[in-house]
Design a protein around this motif. Structure first.
Motif, PDB file in Angstrom:
ATOM      1  N   PHE A 195       6.648   8.396  -4.550  1.00 27.70           N
ATOM      2  CA  PHE A 195       6.480   9.908  -3.776  1.00 27.70           C
ATOM      3  C   PHE A 195       7.838  10.143  -3.151  1.00 27.70           C
ATOM      4  O   PHE A 195       8.621   9.218  -2.889  1.00 27.70           O
ATOM      5  CB  PHE A 195       5.378   9.656  -2.748  1.00 27.70           C
ATOM      6  N   VAL A 196       8.049  11.571  -3.010  1.00 29.86           N
ATOM      7  CA  VAL A 196       9.289  11.845  -2.435  1.00 29.86           C
ATOM      8  C   VAL A 196       9.413  10.996  -1.102  1.00 29.86           C
ATOM      9  O   VAL A 196       8.638  11.048  -0.395  1.00 29.86           O
ATOM     10  CB  VAL A 196       9.353  13.537  -2.217  1.00 29.86           C
ATOM     11  N   GLY A 197      10.673  10.533  -1.004  1.00 28.99           N
ATOM     12  CA  GLY A 197      10.959   9.993   0.298  1.00 28.99           C
ATOM     13  C   GLY A 197      10.492   8.513   0.543  1.00 28.99           C
ATOM     14  O   GLY A 197      10.823   7.886   1.465  1.00 28.99           O
ATOM     15  N   LEU A 230       9.874   2.542  10.542  1.00 26.13           N
ATOM     16  CA  LEU A 230       8.192   2.451  10.321  1.00 26.13           C
ATOM     17  C   LEU A 230       7.583   3.653   9.722  1.00 26.13           C
ATOM     18  O   LEU A 230       6.588   3.148   8.980  1.00 26.13           O
ATOM     19  CB  LEU A 230       7.947   2.122  11.604  1.00 26.13           C
ATOM     20  N   ASP A 231       8.457   4.760   9.995  1.00 25.00           N
ATOM     21  CA  ASP A 231       7.660   5.816   9.250  1.00 25.00           C
ATOM     22  C   ASP A 231       7.810   5.971   7.736  1.00 25.00           C
ATOM     23  O   ASP A 231       7.393   6.964   7.274  1.00 25.00           O
ATOM     24  CB  ASP A 231       7.853   7.136  10.173  1.00 25.00           C
ATOM     25  N   THR A 232       8.494   5.073   7.227  1.00 27.70           N
ATOM     26  CA  THR A 232       9.107   5.353   5.892  1.00 27.70           C
ATOM     27  C   THR A 232       7.863   4.994   4.919  1.00 27.70           C
ATOM     28  O   THR A 232       7.082   4.054   5.261  1.00 27.70           O
ATOM     29  CB  THR A 232      10.106   4.355   5.351  1.00 27.70           C
ATOM     30  N   LEU A 233       7.646   5.836   3.744  1.00 28.57           N
ATOM     31  CA  LEU A 233       6.730   5.418   2.818  1.00 28.57           C
ATOM     32  C   LEU A 233       6.883   4.664   2.004  1.00 28.57           C
ATOM     33  O   LEU A 233       7.795   4.438   1.306  1.00 28.57           O
ATOM     34  CB  LEU A 233       6.224   6.876   2.227  1.00 28.57           C
ATOM     35  N   LEU A 234       6.204   3.452   1.768  1.00 27.18           N
ATOM     36  CA  LEU A 234       6.539   2.265   0.995  1.00 27.18           C
ATOM     37  C   LEU A 234       6.029   2.387  -0.456  1.00 27.18           C
ATOM     38  O   LEU A 234       5.184   1.865  -0.832  1.00 27.18           O
ATOM     39  CB  LEU A 234       6.011   0.991   1.467  1.00 27.18           C
ATOM     40  N   TRP A 241       0.884  -1.387   0.042  1.00 32.89           N
ATOM     41  CA  TRP A 241       0.018  -0.077  -0.068  1.00 32.89           C
ATOM     42  C   TRP A 241       0.914   1.276  -0.073  1.00 32.89           C
ATOM     43  O   TRP A 241       1.997   1.269   0.727  1.00 32.89           O
ATOM     44  CB  TRP A 241      -1.065   0.000   1.352  1.00 32.89           C
ATOM     45  N   PRO A 242       0.242   2.391  -0.436  1.00 33.53           N
ATOM     46  CA  PRO A 242       0.994   3.662  -0.850  1.00 33.53           C
ATOM     47  C   PRO A 242       1.049   4.204   0.716  1.00 33.53           C
ATOM     48  O   PRO A 242       0.773   5.280   0.807  1.00 33.53           O
ATOM     49  CB  PRO A 242       0.573   4.395  -1.780  1.00 33.53           C
ATOM     50  N   LEU A 243       1.527   3.531   1.809  1.00 36.60           N
ATOM     51  CA  LEU A 243       1.304   4.109   3.212  1.00 36.60           C
ATOM     52  C   LEU A 243       2.817   3.582   3.682  1.00 36.60           C
ATOM     53  O   LEU A 243       3.517   3.329   3.393  1.00 36.60           O
ATOM     54  CB  LEU A 243       0.209   3.212   3.750  1.00 36.60           C
ATOM     55  N   SER A 244       2.698   4.275   5.079  1.00 37.14           N
ATOM     56  CA  SER A 244       4.176   3.875   5.711  1.00 37.14           C
ATOM     57  C   SER A 244       4.118   2.457   6.112  1.00 37.14           C
ATOM     58  O   SER A 244       3.079   1.584   6.031  1.00 37.14           O
ATOM     59  CB  SER A 244       4.183   4.843   7.013  1.00 37.14           C
TER      60      SER A 244
END
Ligand SMILES: Nc1ncnc2c1ncn2[C@@H]1O[C@H](COP(=O)(O)OP(=O)(O)OP(=O)(O)O)[C@@H](O)[C@H]1O
Length: 647
Positions: free
Chosen positions: A518-520, A510-514, A471-474
C-alpha cells in the motif's frame, strides 16, 4: 520450454487434480434425483429469506411486497387483455367493437403502468437488499473462521469447504434471496395465466405445462451437471489459486526469481488450468446435449399443443375468438412458466452453492470452542502438563506429543530444547491454550485449562511466536495488537526488544503502515520483523511469556538484549523459552529435552551436563565446540556433503 501441449494431456501428476479421489460424495450428489434436491428448495428459500429478513427488514418487506404488487398488476393486465380480445372478436361493426374494448384497454394500460412502477421500486429495494445480505453472510463467515479452534485449519476437507463458501457460497446467499423473490413473482404471473387458460378451456392448461416441462428439466439437469463438476474441482481450483498467488504476489516474488521457479510454476499452473478447462468443456458439451434434448422435446410438445388447438377449432368445440385469446395466453403462459422454471432452476443452482455456505457454517460451528465457563484463570502460580498426548488432524495415528509432563512455576525460566520436529512449538501452542490435548491435562494453578475462559487465559499469556505475522497495520498496532495503546508499556516493550531502533528509522514512526503493498507502506528486514514480534509479546501484561525461537533472525546484540530482557522479566513473569541456541538456556531454572514428542531429559544445565551420553550434553558440546574450535568432538564430514571427499 513449451508450456502448452496440443495433444491429449496425460493424467496430471498432482494428486489434488485427481479430484474424485478426494470428493467421493460428488457421485452421491450426482445420483440424487432432481426431485430429491428440489424438495429441499423450499427450505433453502425459507433460509435465504430468513437471512434477508435479518439483514434488513424494511428492504425485505419492500422487495417482497412490491414484487407481489407488480405480479398482481400483471395478472390484472392479462385478464384485461382477454377482455379486449373478447370485445374485438365479438359480432358487430368494427368501430363499436373497438369502442367496447376501450375500457378493458385502459385497464391494460393502467396495469402495465402500475406494474412498471412497482417493478422499478421492487428492483431498487432488491438492489439495496443484496449487498446487505452478502455483507451479513460475509461477516457470519469471518466470525466463524476467526473463532474456530486452531486445529480446524489443519483439516484439508474443511479448507475445501471454506474455499467453496468464500469463493461462491457467500455471493450465492444474496442470489438465492433474489431467486426466491423471482419465484414468488413467477408463481403469481403464472397463476394469472393459468386462471385465464382454465376459463378458456381446461385442456389448454395441461398443454401449456407439457410444452415447458422438457425445457425446465433440461435447465435443471444442466445446472446440476455444472455444480457437481465445480464442486469436484474444489481442491484443484484451490491449488490453482494458491499457485496463481505464488506467481503474482510480492511475498514469493524474490524466491520465485532467485530459484527460476517461473517455468516450473507456470507449467504446474498450466497443467491444473488445462485440467479445469477440460472438465468445464466436457460439462459444456454435456449441458448442450441436455439442452438440445430439452428443446426438441419442448418443440414437439408445442407442435402437439397447436395441433390440439386446431382439432378443437375444427371440431367446433372452440370459437375462433377464444382460440385467438388462447394462443396469446399460451404464449404468455409459456413465457411465464419458462421464466418461473428459469428462476426455480437458477434458485436451484444458487441454492446448491448457498448450501456450500451453510455446510461450511455448520462444519465451522462444530469446530468452535466449548462455551466459555467465564472462569478467570487468576494470576499464574503454576502451569503443569501431565501425560499430554496430541496429534494434528488427519495424523491421529502419529501423535506429535506422546505423554509429556512439564511444570512451570511463577518467576521461573523454563527452556524447551530438542531437534527440529521434536514437538516444542506444538507443546508451546498447547500451553498457550491454542490447542487442547487429546489425552492428559494442562492445568493453570491446578485447574484444567479446558475449564477456564480461553480469552481470559490468552490475555495472561504473551506469545512470541516462531511464525509471527506482519499485519498490514501501523507499527503501533503491530505491537499493541489492539485499538488502544498504553504508551508507557509500548515504549518499554520497544526498548526491551530493540524495536525502538526499527521504529526510529520509519518515516512516520509508529504510524507507519507495515505493508509495502500500500502507498506509504514500509518493508522490514527479517530481524526487524522479529524485533516487532518480540515487542508484541513483551507489550502484553502477561503472567507467562512464551518465546518460541525469538532470536532466530536477530543480530548478536539484539539477541543478547532480548535474552537479558527475558531473564529480567522472569523476576515477576514466568518465561518459557524455546531455542536452539543452548548457550541462552544455561541460566534456565529447568530445561526439558524433547525427542519425538517425549521428554527424554530434564533438569538444570549442570544436571543435564552430568548425564554421560545425554542428549543435552551432546547438543550443548556440539555447539560449544563450534565456537571454541575444539575438534575432538567433531564428527567426520558427511561424505554426501559437497567438498567432503576433497577434505
Ligand atoms: N499444523 C500442523 N499440522 C500437522 N503437522 C504439524 C503441524 N505443525 C507441526 N506439525 C508436525 O508436528 C511435528 C512437530 O512440529 P513442531 O513445530 O512442534 O516441532 P519443533 O520441535 O518446534 O520443531 P522446530 O525446532 O523445527 O521448530 C513435526 O513433525 C511437524 O511436521
Amino acid at each position: 520450454m513449451r508450456l502448452r501441449r496440443r495433444t491429449a494431456r496425460p493424467a496430471p501428476e498432482q494428486p489434488e487434480v485427481k479430484a474424485s479421489r478426494y470428493n467421493p460424495w460428488v457421485h452421491e450428489l450426482e445420483a440424487a434425483s432432481f426431485w430429491v434436491v428440489a424438495t429441499r428448495l423450499p427450505a433453502m428459500i425459507a433460509l435465504a429469506l430468513g437471512r434477508a429478513w435479518r439483514a434488513s427488514r424494511i428492504d425485505t418487506l419492500a422487495t417482497v411486497g412490491l414484487n407481489l404488487g407488480a405480479g398482481v398488476a400483471s395478472a390484472a393486465g392479462l385478464l384485461a387483455v382477454s377482455g379486449v380480445l373478447e370485445e374485438l372478436f365479438a359480432a358487430g361493426p368494427t368501430p363499436d367493437r373497438v369502442r367496447d374494448a376501450l375500457p378493458a384497454l385502459l385497464v391494460v394500460a393502467g396495469a402495465a403502468l402500475v406494474r412498471g412502477a412497482l417493478s422499478a421500486a421492487a428492483g431498487w429495494a432488491q438492489a439495496r437488499l443484496e449487498p446487505q445480505v452478502e455483507r451479513a453472510a460475509e461477516l457470519e463467515l469471518f466470525d466463524l473462521t476467526s473463532r474456530m479452534r486452531l486445529e480446524a485449519f489443519d483439516d484439508s476437507d474443511l479448507a475445501d469447504a471454506m474455499y467453496r463458501a468464500r469463493d461462491r457460497g457467500v455471493g450465492e446467499v444474496a442470489r438465492t434471496v433474489t431467486c426466491a423473490i423471482d419465484i414468488l413473482n413467477g408463481v403469481i404471473s403464472l397463476l394469472a395465466v393459468a386462471g385465464v387458460l382454465t376459463v378458456l378451456h381446461p385442456l389448454l392448461l395441461g398443454l401449456l405445462v407439457l410444452t415447458v416441462v422438457p425445457d425446465g428439466w433440461a435447465a435443471a439437469r444442466a445446472a446440476r451437471l455444472r455444480y457437481t463438476r465445480i464442486r469436484e474441482l474444489t481442491t484443484t481450483r484451490r491449488r490453482q489459486y494458491i499457485i496463481g498467488a505464488l506467481l503474482a504476489e510480492r511475498q514469493s516474488a524474490a524466491e520465485l526469481r532467485s530459484y527460476n521457479m517461473r517455468t516450473f510454476l507456470l507449467a504446474e499452473y498450466t497443467t491444473i488450468a488445462d485440467h479445469v478447462r477440460a472438465v468445464l468443456l466436457a460439462v459444456a458439451l454435456r449441458q448442450t446435449r441436455v439442452r438440445v434434448a430439452g428443446d426438441a422435446a419442448g418443440g414437439i410438445a408445442a407442435v402437439a399443443t397447436y395441433c390440439a388447438l386446431g382439432v378443437l377449432l375444427l371440431s367446433g368445440s372452440m370459437p375462433l375468438a377464444v382460440a385467438g385469446t388462447a394462443v396469446l395466453a399460451i404464449r404468455q403462459g409459456q413465457g411465464s412458466l419458462a421464466q418461473l422454471l428459469y428462476s426455480v432452476n437458477f434458485c436451484y443452482e444458487s441454492a446448491l452453492f448457498f448450501n456450500d455456505f451453510l455446510e461450511f457454517c455448520h462444519q465451522a460451528r462444530t469446530r468452535l470452542p466449548a462455551p466459555s465457563s467465564g472462569v478467570d484463570p487468576g494470576e499464574l502460580r503454576e502451569l503443569t502438563a501431565r501425560g499430554v498426548v496430541f496429534a494434528y488432524p488427519g495424523d491421529e495415528e502419529r501423535p506429535v506429543l506422546r505423554g509429556v509432563d512439564i511444570v512451570l512455576r511463577k518467576g521461573e525460566i523454563v527452556a524447551l530444547v530438542g531437534e527440529n520436529g521434536s514437538g516444542k512449538s506444538t507443546l508451546a501452542r498447547l500451553l498457550a491454550g491454542l490447542y487442547l490435548p487429546h489425552q492428559g491435562t494442562i492445568a493453570w494453578n491446578g485447574t484444567d485449562t479446558a475449564d477456564l475462559d480461553p480469552e481470559k487465559l490468552r490475555d495472561r499469556i504473551g506469545l512470541i511466536s516462531q511464525d509471527y505475522t506482519q499485519w498490514p497495520l501501523s507499527a503501533r498496532r503491530n505491537i499493541t495488537m489492539s485499538a488502544d495503546s498504553d504508551d508507557g508499556r509500548l515504549l518499554r516493550a520497544m526498548r526491551l526488544s530493540g524495536a525502538d531502533a526499527v521504529v526510529g528509522e520509519l518515516e512516520d514512526g509508529l504510524d507507519t503502515l507495515l505493508d509495502k503493498r500500500f502507498v506509504g507502506g514500509a518493508d522490514l528486514s527479517g530481524g526487524q520483523k522479529q524485533r516487532i514480534a518480540a515487542a508484541r509479546g513483551l507489550y502484553r501484561r502477561a503472567d507467562l511469556v512464551i518465546a518460541d525461537e525469538p532470536t532466530a533472525a536477530l543480530d548478536a546484540k539484539a539477541e543478547k538484549r532480548l535474552f537479558d530482557t527475558l531473564h529480567a522479566a522472569a523476576q515477576d513473569t514466568t518465561v518459557l523459552l524455546i531455542t536452539h541456541r543452548l548457550a541462552s538456556v544455561r541460566m534456565a531454572d529447568r530445561i526439558y529435552v524433547l525427542d519425538h514428542g517425549r521428554v527424554i531429559e530434564h533438569g538444570t544445565h549442570d544436571e543435564l551436563m552430568a548425564i554421560a551420553d545425554g542428549r543435552y550434553r551432546d547438543l550443548f558440546s556440539l555447539q560449544a565446540d563450534a565456537y571454541t574450535g575444539i575438534a575432538g568432538r567433531a564428527e567426520p564430514p558427511d561424505p554426501a556433503l559437497p567438498g567432503a571427499a576433497a577434505g
